[in-house]
Design a protein around this motif. Structure first.
Motif: not given
Length: 135
Positions: A1-20
Motif C-alpha cells: 500500500m502506498t502511504s496515504p500522506v505521500l500519495a496525497l502530497r503527490a496528487a496535490i503537487r500534480g494539481a498545482c504544478a501545471p497551473d499557469a
C-alpha cells in the motif's frame, strides 16, 4: 500500500504544478522544505496529521494537512493571492492519489501571520482530506 500522506502530497503537487495562474503568483512547486534560492513566494507542506477512518467494509484515513505559503517581508498581499489560488485549486478538487480514492478534500481554515524569526509573511491553508485504500 502506498502511504496515504505521500500519495496525497503527490496528487496535490500534480494539481498545482501545471497551473499557469499559480505560476504567475509563486513558485508553483510545493516543497517539503524551504527551496534553495528562496524564491519571493513559495509553498511548503507543513504539519500533517493522519488518523484512521476505516469503516466495517473499507480501510480509510483522514488527514489534516497544512500548506504554508511564504513571502518575503512586505509581500503579504502576494502570499494571500497565492494562497487564494491554492484554495481555488484544491478545495473540493477531484484528485487521484495513487492507491487511494479521495472521498473529500476541503479547505477548512486560512491563517496569515508574520513569522517573528524571519519577518516573512506566512499564510497557512488547512486542508482536510478523507481517503479510502483501493483494493
Amino acid at each position: 500500500m502506498t502511504s496515504p500522506v505521500l500519495a496525497l502530497r503527490a496528487a496535490i503537487r500534480g494539481a498545482c504544478a501545471p497551473d499557469a495562474a499559480l505560476a504567475s503568483l509563486m513558485d508553483p512547486a510545493i516543497h517539503d522544505e524551504t527551496p534553495r534560492g528562496n524564491p519571493p513566494v513559495y509553498a511548503t507542506f507543513g504539519t500533517t496529521e493522519l488518523r484512521d477512518a476505516s469503516s466495517s467494509t473499507e480501510r480509510g484515513h483522514e488527514q489534516d494537512i497544512a500548506l504554508d505559503v511564504w513571502a518575503k517581508r512586505g509581500s503579504a498581499a502576494s502570499a494571500l493571492a497565492a494562497a487564494d489560488r491554492l484554495c481555488a485549486l484544491l478545495d473540493d478538487a477531484a484528485l487521484a492519489p495513487a492507491g487511494h480514492r479521495l472521498v473529500s478534500l476541503a479547505v477548512t481554515k486560512l491563517e496569515a501571520a508574520l513569522d517573528e524569526e524571519s519577518a516573512a509573511t506566512r499564510v497557512t491553508l488547512h486542508l482536510r482530506a478523507v481517503t479510502e485504500v483501493l483494493p
